[in-house]
Design an enzyme around this catalytic site. Sequence first.
Site, PDB file in Angstrom:
ATOM      1  N   GLY A 245      11.182  -1.577   2.033  1.00 22.35           N
ATOM      2  CA  GLY A 245      10.758  -0.210   1.746  1.00 22.35           C
ATOM      3  C   GLY A 245       9.976   0.346   2.916  1.00 22.35           C
TER       4      GLY A 245
ATOM      5  CG  ASP B  96      -4.852   5.226  -0.251  1.00 32.53           C
ATOM      6  OD1 ASP B  96      -4.759   6.199  -1.030  1.00 32.53           O
ATOM      7  OD2 ASP B  96      -3.942   4.907   0.524  1.00 32.53           O
TER       8      ASP B  96
ATOM      9  CE  LYS C 185       1.273  -1.947   4.761  1.00 26.66           C
ATOM     10  NZ  LYS C 185      -0.029  -1.984   4.043  1.00 26.66           N
TER      11      LYS C 185
END
Length: 495
Positions: A184, A302, A205
Amino acid sequence: MQSLRREATVETNKLYAMGGFNLSNGEERYGLVQCSRDLTNVECSQCLEAMLVKVPQCCAANLGWQVLAPSCLIKYDDYMFYQITNQTSSLLPNPAKKGGKIKSTTLIIIIVSVLVALALVVCSIYYLWRQYLSNKDGLLSVNTPTSFHGHVQREDALTVDLPTIPLIWIRQSTNNFSELDKLGEGGFGPVYKGNLEDGTEIAVKRLSKTSGQGLEEFKNEVIFIAKLQHRNLVRLLGCCIEENEKLLVYEYMPNSSLDSHLFNKEKRKQLDWKLRLSIINGIAKGLLYLHEDSRLRVIHRDLKASNVLLDQDMNPKISDFGLARTFEKGQSQENTKRVMGTYGYMAPEYAMEGLYSVKSDVFSFGVLLLEIICGKRNSGFYLSEHGQSLLVYSWRLWCEGKSLELLDQILEKTYKTSEVMRCIHIGLLCVQEDAVDRPTMSTVVVMLASDTIALPKPNHPAFSVGRQTKEEESTSKTSKDPSVNEVTVSNILPR
């Protein structure tokens, strides 16, 4: 403001617009309208129109004001609070006036360029020398997987006990960042699945070269996750800073993120009430660890559904610490001019004034809790058939004694009424407008675990704010110094 709404949704399709205009008495005023990127032009126009209707009710007497919804905002003031960058303009020297300075300016530029080039060469030599020494040392972290042995270097710049993995090894494990291995993409950049030599699955990542999240935030996440260990926090295995690549290597989460299940019509059916309650409790315990039980006192800033990952047993793990901040002992809140986060999850004092504290995370947790109960996003909920935000809709149902109407219809035969009612009550306590009224995460964990503790009545959730007129400000100075709002207006995009 109507003209700005038309410009944002009809004339430019940019979903934002800003500009100045004159009132009938000749005074200048400035305005800004903006919507989140997940809205269409029509939805953006509807959201802004709904906010403009609210202005006479909340802000008619204010010289400047700002109205905020989960998916759009409008700001109006008597000064230019935004910046317009003109990239075509440049300040060129006038030969008629500055002819004598051209040679000296050229000389300065040459000297500075030479010094910068020399500094780069020295830094490069130093980096290669340190890399050579670290390769010879071959030091490994105690928690390093067996597959990292022989591949790990140390990166002193990160000042944490975390292995740094060579880029060539990461390329091999992800088939050179193959699209077939891509899991993703988020605000940080794409995420790829990889496999260690011993068969362990990992998630890599990769910081996008166009990402707004720079090296400092990359290091920020590395430092925080390396020092924090809890069953409800994602585990970071290593990192890599090499050849302009910035990579983080995590344990692989086979069930992806919470939002991929919660907001998917089919996958949501797998989340029965027992599992949702377990996820709520796990997130609460992870957040409590960050706030009170870890070596660092961490504010996440967040927390949202996409930043909660699910392992193979559907246990929640809080991730993405790029925006996290630490507090010193005894410190209760901090102020920032760089407001970053996600629409719909940010506490009002943070979105409006740049103030953040543990209560900012509590607000985000409350929003997430209500989303888990109803199976719908807070962002965009205002445009649904209910005609109001998720927070206000939940609060009004609670006041009318109809809280169970908020529950996801998929759960109609799996839930316990007392548990659902208590969770909704706790969620509403967490999203109250005044941060002082919100409970701490330690209180939230106790309230979730106990059926006997009496819960206080929640106040109306946060919705909009305004700024005092000049006359009101001068009157208030006699009793108390007004706080100064120095928050910049940021173009906040989903991460």
